[in-house]
Design a protein around this motif. Structure first.
Motif, PDB file in Angstrom:
ATOM      1  N   ALA A   1      -4.196  -0.131   1.330  1.00 26.16           N
ATOM      2  CA  ALA A   1      -3.933  -0.890   0.105  1.00 26.16           C
ATOM      3  C   ALA A   1      -4.918  -2.032  -0.067  1.00 26.16           C
ATOM      4  N   ARG A   2      -5.277  -2.688   1.035  1.00 27.76           N
ATOM      5  CA  ARG A   2      -6.177  -3.851   0.945  1.00 27.76           C
ATOM      6  C   ARG A   2      -7.605  -3.454   0.596  1.00 27.76           C
ATOM      7  N   HIS A   3      -8.010  -2.227   0.899  1.00 27.90           N
ATOM      8  CA  HIS A   3      -9.425  -1.869   0.767  1.00 27.90           C
ATOM      9  C   HIS A   3      -9.677  -0.670  -0.150  1.00 27.90           C
ATOM     10  N   GLY A   4      -8.677  -0.243  -0.878  1.00 27.39           N
ATOM     11  CA  GLY A   4      -8.892   0.802  -1.871  1.00 27.39           C
ATOM     12  C   GLY A   4      -9.026   2.194  -1.320  1.00 27.39           C
ATOM     13  N   TYR A   5      -8.319   2.507  -0.254  1.00 31.93           N
ATOM     14  CA  TYR A   5      -8.336   3.844   0.335  1.00 31.93           C
ATOM     15  C   TYR A   5      -6.973   4.511   0.125  1.00 31.93           C
ATOM     16  N   ALA A   6      -6.959   5.822   0.078  1.00 33.21           N
ATOM     17  CA  ALA A   6      -5.735   6.591   0.251  1.00 33.21           C
ATOM     18  C   ALA A   6      -5.631   6.946   1.736  1.00 33.21           C
ATOM     19  N   VAL A   7      -4.416   7.153   2.230  1.00 32.97           N
ATOM     20  CA  VAL A   7      -4.261   7.470   3.646  1.00 32.97           C
ATOM     21  C   VAL A   7      -3.205   8.552   3.820  1.00 32.97           C
ATOM     22  N   ARG A   8      -3.500   9.484   4.723  1.00 30.73           N
ATOM     23  CA  ARG A   8      -2.502  10.477   5.115  1.00 30.73           C
ATOM     24  C   ARG A   8      -2.383  10.456   6.632  1.00 30.73           C
ATOM     25  N   LEU A   9      -1.173  10.673   7.128  1.00 28.44           N
ATOM     26  CA  LEU A   9      -0.900  10.651   8.561  1.00 28.44           C
ATOM     27  C   LEU A   9      -0.671  12.064   9.058  1.00 28.44           C
ATOM     28  N   ALA A  10      -1.097  12.331  10.286  1.00 27.33           N
ATOM     29  CA  ALA A  10      -0.941  13.663  10.856  1.00 27.33           C
ATOM     30  C   ALA A  10      -0.656  13.551  12.346  1.00 27.33           C
ATOM     31  N   PRO A  11       0.195  14.417  12.880  1.00 30.40           N
ATOM     32  CA  PRO A  11       0.468  14.407  14.324  1.00 30.40           C
ATOM     33  C   PRO A  11      -0.599  15.178  15.086  1.00 30.40           C
ATOM     34  N   ILE A  12      -0.802  14.819  16.344  1.00 29.77           N
ATOM     35  CA  ILE A  12      -1.707  15.553  17.235  1.00 29.77           C
ATOM     36  C   ILE A  12      -0.960  15.841  18.526  1.00 29.77           C
ATOM     37  N   GLY A  13      -0.964  17.093  18.941  1.00 27.16           N
ATOM     38  CA  GLY A  13      -0.281  17.490  20.164  1.00 27.16           C
ATOM     39  C   GLY A  13       1.098  18.060  19.882  1.00 27.16           C
TER      40      GLY A  13
ATOM     41  N   GLU B   1     -10.848  -4.464  11.001  1.00 28.48           N
ATOM     42  CA  GLU B   1     -10.583  -3.940   9.652  1.00 28.48           C
ATOM     43  C   GLU B   1     -11.686  -4.358   8.683  1.00 28.48           C
ATOM     44  N   ARG B   2     -12.103  -5.609   8.741  1.00 30.00           N
ATOM     45  CA  ARG B   2     -13.150  -6.075   7.818  1.00 30.00           C
ATOM     46  C   ARG B   2     -14.487  -5.398   8.112  1.00 30.00           C
ATOM     47  N   VAL B   3     -14.823  -5.255   9.396  1.00 32.95           N
ATOM     48  CA  VAL B   3     -16.096  -4.623   9.756  1.00 32.95           C
ATOM     49  C   VAL B   3     -16.143  -3.183   9.257  1.00 32.95           C
ATOM     50  N   VAL B   4     -15.065  -2.434   9.460  1.00 35.63           N
ATOM     51  CA  VAL B   4     -15.075  -1.009   9.140  1.00 35.63           C
ATOM     52  C   VAL B   4     -14.799  -0.749   7.668  1.00 35.63           C
ATOM     53  N   PHE B   5     -13.724  -1.316   7.137  1.00 31.76           N
ATOM     54  CA  PHE B   5     -13.257  -0.936   5.804  1.00 31.76           C
ATOM     55  C   PHE B   5     -13.855  -1.794   4.680  1.00 31.76           C
ATOM     56  N   GLU B   6     -14.311  -3.002   5.018  1.00 32.33           N
ATOM     57  CA  GLU B   6     -14.884  -3.873   3.985  1.00 32.33           C
ATOM     58  C   GLU B   6     -16.400  -3.859   3.998  1.00 32.33           C
ATOM     59  N   HIS B   7     -17.008  -3.942   5.179  1.00 33.88           N
ATOM     60  CA  HIS B   7     -18.470  -4.055   5.259  1.00 33.88           C
ATOM     61  C   HIS B   7     -19.146  -2.686   5.428  1.00 33.88           C
ATOM     62  N   ALA B   8     -18.803  -1.924   6.463  1.00 38.99           N
ATOM     63  CA  ALA B   8     -19.408  -0.597   6.648  1.00 38.99           C
ATOM     64  C   ALA B   8     -18.951   0.348   5.531  1.00 38.99           C
ATOM     65  N   ARG B   9     -17.681   0.365   5.246  1.00 44.77           N
ATOM     66  CA  ARG B   9     -17.061   1.056   4.116  1.00 44.77           C
ATOM     67  C   ARG B   9     -17.499   2.517   3.949  1.00 44.77           C
ATOM     68  N   PRO B  10     -17.319   3.357   4.958  1.00 49.57           N
ATOM     69  CA  PRO B  10     -17.603   4.783   4.770  1.00 49.57           C
ATOM     70  C   PRO B  10     -16.573   5.405   3.827  1.00 49.57           C
ATOM     71  N   ARG B  11     -16.897   6.560   3.315  1.00 50.77           N
ATOM     72  CA  ARG B  11     -15.976   7.245   2.392  1.00 50.77           C
ATOM     73  C   ARG B  11     -14.716   7.705   3.112  1.00 50.77           C
TER      74      ARG B  11
END
Length: 465
Positions: A436-448, A380-390
């Motif tokens: 919530a911890r990293h300032g993102y909005a999130v939406r969930l979607a099913p696959i299949g 989580e820290r590597v992706v959402f805190e350090h790399a932090r893509p949009r």
């Protein structure tokens, strides 16, 4: 740190083929902790010398290291790590010379098992045990060992000698044997590793120790030091080596992936996942994309057909998977046009890596479930805190749907390497916490295909900011 390898004799000119590096080129490779350069100071018919020079960023090492606040401020930044032949060198060998370490040579396969007179030189080897330990580790393997202890500071002879040695090893053997010995024994000499050690390190030790470690007189010391004195792991590795259970961890992972694909085949889930992720990335307007845990490059193959994506970088901890991805994507067969948009990097998703910064989006397709739950925080820290893509797109199995797979025994997960499989509620809770911890909005979607009671076989979260 500097590692040179000299080959002599009638097969010396084959060194470039074995290393997959052309003698006429200076090549530079990005690493998570710096850069590696490969060049040839000598290239003749009867003698070829290849050099691997590894540059480390000492400031980045401190800033990205867990527990970096320990010790004095000077100790953090003034140390031997950027210069000493340590586990950083082993990682560089695995990443830059991975095909040679794995014993693969497409153009000259007969050279892989051919004994070649080799001379390996390592500068500034930290040896906690002195020259006696160097000899005890390498001489039973048939090496002629020369070790010169280095002074603490050449300008001040009165300060005496330090713990580092300039080491030369000579032996006539296949290159893969020498590289395997160095990959294991360099961190053993240092008695330290710069990264966390878990069960995956047992797999590496068993694989690279096959054929020599079980009979080595110092096998217990080697296992103990390689695994950072974790007694349970060392004993497990030795038990497997003695029992002759060495397996290629990459090949085993591929076999498990095939089993998972067979389980999911009735709902054509693999293709549905890739389509859903590619569509989500496109809908979010991403132009540059990271495929984290890219495996054999299936998602990259789909994304590269869409010219909207101008840069696609795949990252995986398995060098074998990256080699397969390179072949699958035919990166060397398109006049350079495809390779200008696609890049493959060897690296771990659990450690901060400057190469992952600056991208519009990242995808983690069926990745998180392969990690121990205790290590998800590091990811989580590597992706959402350090790399932090949009945008970040994550997919993972829905454990509730497993009951509908006829080929899957009750209570068993889809893949033997899965550390967990979450229900829809568990995935939603994790995704909401990360957002919530990293300032993102999130939406969930099913696959299949969707079952009214059990949901869809795969669940996807799309994080955006």
């Amino acid at each position: 740190m500097l590692f040179t390898l000299r080959a002599t004799g009638p097969h010396a000119s084959g060194l470039g083929y074995l290393l997959h590096k052309h003698p006429d080129k200076l090549q530079t490779f990005p690493l998570a902790f710096g850069r590696a350069h490969v060049f040839y100071p000598e290239a003749a018919d009867e003698a070829v010398t290849a050099a691997l020079l590894v540059e480390l960023d000492p400031v980045a090492l401190v800033r990205g290291r867990p527990g970096s606040s320990e010790g004095g401020l000077v100790d953090q930044y003034v140390n031997d790590r950027p210069y000493a032949a340590s586990s950083f060198l082993s990682v560089a060998i695995a990443q830059v010379l991975g095909s040679a370490l794995a014993g693969r040579c497409k153009d000259r396969p007969e050279l892989v098992a051919t004994p070649i007179p080799l001379e390996a030189k390592l500068s500034a080897v930290p040896c906690r045990g002195g020259a006696a330990l160097l000899r005890a580790l390498f001489e039973p393997l048939g090496y002629e060992v020369t070790a010169e202890r280095m002074p603490l500071d050449e300008r001040f002879p009165a300060w005496g000698e330090g713990a580092h040695h300039d080491v030369t090893l000579r032996r006539s053997c296949p290159l893969v044997e020498l590289l395997s010995h160095l990959y294991v024994l360099v961190p053993v000499l240092d008695d330290d590793k710069h990264y966390w050690v878990g069960d995956d390190e047992v797999e590496k030790l068993v694989y690279h120790g096959e054929g020599w470690l079980a009979t080595h007189p110092e096998k217990e010391l080697i296992a103990r030091r390689y695994l950072k004195h974790r007694t349970r792991l060392a004993r497990a590795a030795l038990d497997r080596l003695v029992a002759g259970e060495a397996k290629d961890p990459d090949a085993e992972a591929s076999a498990h992936a095939e089993e998972e694909a067979a389980i999911e085949a009735p709902v054509r889930l693999d293709e549905a996942r890739l389509d859903a992720v590619a569509r989500a990335l496109s809908d979010e307007g991403a132009v540059t994309v990271l495929d984290l845990g890219c495996g054999e490059g299936k998602l990259i193959g789909k994304l590269v057909r869409n010219r909207t994506f101008t840069r696609i970088v795949g990252v995986d901890v398995s060098q074998r998977a990256l080699d397969v991805a390179s072949e699958r994507l035919k990166l060397d067969r398109h006049g350079g046009r495809k390779s200008e948009r696609v890049e493959l990097l060897h690296g771990s998703l659990l450690y901060r890596d400057a190469r992952l910064s600056g991208f519009d989006a990242a995808a983690l397709v069926e990745v998180i479930e392969h990690l121990e739950p205790s290590r998800l925080g590091a990811l989580e820290r590597v992706v959402f805190e350090h790399a932090r893509p949009r945008v970040v797109v994550v997919t993972t199995p829905n454990a509730e749907y497993n009951a509908l797979f006829a080929a899957l025994p009750a209570g068993r997960m889809r893949h033997k390497d899965h550390r967990f499989e979450w229900s829809r509620a568990e995935f939603e809770a994790w995704a909401g916490g990360v957002a919530a911890r990293h300032g993102y909005a999130v939406r969930l979607a099913p696959i299949g295909p969707i079952d009214e009671t059990l949901g869809s076989p795969t669940q996807m979260a799309v994080f955006s900011r």
